[in-house]
Design a protein around this motif. Sequence first.
Motif, PDB file in Angstrom:
ATOM      1  N   SER A  76       0.749  -1.191   0.027  1.00  0.00           N
ATOM      2  CA  SER A  76      -0.088   0.026   0.057  1.00  0.00           C
ATOM      3  C   SER A  76       0.940   1.214   0.016  1.00  0.00           C
ATOM      4  O   SER A  76       1.778   1.324   0.794  1.00  0.00           O
ATOM      5  N   GLY A  77       0.837   2.112  -0.837  1.00  0.00           N
ATOM      6  CA  GLY A  77       1.199   3.458  -1.023  1.00  0.00           C
ATOM      7  C   GLY A  77       2.566   3.219  -1.909  1.00  0.00           C
ATOM      8  O   GLY A  77       3.159   4.494  -2.264  1.00  0.00           O
ATOM      9  N   ILE A  78       2.795   1.984  -2.550  1.00  0.00           N
ATOM     10  CA  ILE A  78       3.844   1.907  -3.590  1.00  0.00           C
ATOM     11  C   ILE A  78       3.260   1.792  -5.000  1.00  0.00           C
ATOM     12  O   ILE A  78       2.567   0.607  -5.206  1.00  0.00           O
ATOM     13  N   GLY A  79       3.477   2.555  -5.631  1.00  0.00           N
ATOM     14  CA  GLY A  79       3.177   2.535  -7.174  1.00  0.00           C
ATOM     15  C   GLY A  79       4.326   1.942  -7.997  1.00  0.00           C
ATOM     16  O   GLY A  79       5.365   1.533  -7.537  1.00  0.00           O
ATOM     17  N   PRO A  80       4.196   1.594  -9.178  1.00  0.00           N
ATOM     18  CA  PRO A  80       5.060   0.941 -10.168  1.00  0.00           C
ATOM     19  C   PRO A  80       6.390   2.019 -10.306  1.00  0.00           C
ATOM     20  O   PRO A  80       7.471   1.543 -10.057  1.00  0.00           O
ATOM     21  N   LYS A  81       6.280   3.197 -10.395  1.00  0.00           N
ATOM     22  CA  LYS A  81       7.390   4.394 -10.292  1.00  0.00           C
ATOM     23  C   LYS A  81       8.223   4.197  -9.160  1.00  0.00           C
ATOM     24  O   LYS A  81       9.334   4.213  -9.197  1.00  0.00           O
ATOM     25  N   SER A  82       7.586   4.035  -8.029  1.00  0.00           N
ATOM     26  CA  SER A  82       8.388   3.953  -6.656  1.00  0.00           C
ATOM     27  C   SER A  82       8.924   2.689  -6.573  1.00  0.00           C
ATOM     28  O   SER A  82      10.234   2.469  -6.208  1.00  0.00           O
ATOM     29  N   ALA A  83       8.390   1.648  -7.065  1.00  0.00           N
ATOM     30  CA  ALA A  83       8.953   0.378  -7.134  1.00  0.00           C
ATOM     31  C   ALA A  83      10.336   0.183  -8.190  1.00  0.00           C
ATOM     32  O   ALA A  83      11.507  -0.182  -7.740  1.00  0.00           O
TER      33      ALA A  83
END
Length: 197
Positions: A76-83
């Motif tokens: 929760s709170g992590i999107g593909p860009k952050s990953a």
Amino acid sequence: MYEFFEGTIAYVTPAYVVINVGGVGYRILTPTPYAYHEGEKAKIYIEQVVRENDISLYGFKSRQDKGLFNKLNQVSGIGPKSALAIMAAEDNGALASAIESGEVNYLTRFPGIGKKTASQIVLDLRGKMGNYVAENLFSEETPKAGLSQDLQDALAALAALGYTQREIDRITPKMEKLPEMSADQYIRKGLGFLLKK
């Protein structure tokens, strides 16, 4: 839907690569675009992410990296860009160690990751990171050089990952003193500098 693409790298940008598979060019977002080189044959493991207004392809060098991306992306709170930004350091061993030992401060060094999100990563993934082993990525030393095209490409890639120009300017003098290396290696070194306190 897709497991992997095998083809020729058509071109490389700071944020993505394009792979030519049977005459079709696929735009693949990847944590380390400069790990690929134009004209080379490559096999890229693919994760397709479908959102309301977007369908994107994310690519990785191995199935393990694809698995790590999917684990991060489920937090929760992590999107593909952050990953992708988290994975760009390509130090999965240090990441796994930080998650397993609950080192929230280590995780907050990545762009877009605050304490709340870092805590959520630890909560969701602790105990699930055993497959990622630390490796010494920089055992090779090469002759010294100045500000090369590879270094400029690496700095552009760091910006594409979400680091600010101020952060990049702070590490540029250190990067210039490094021996000559590939853009991919410069990116990893730069991430090492950026992730230090």
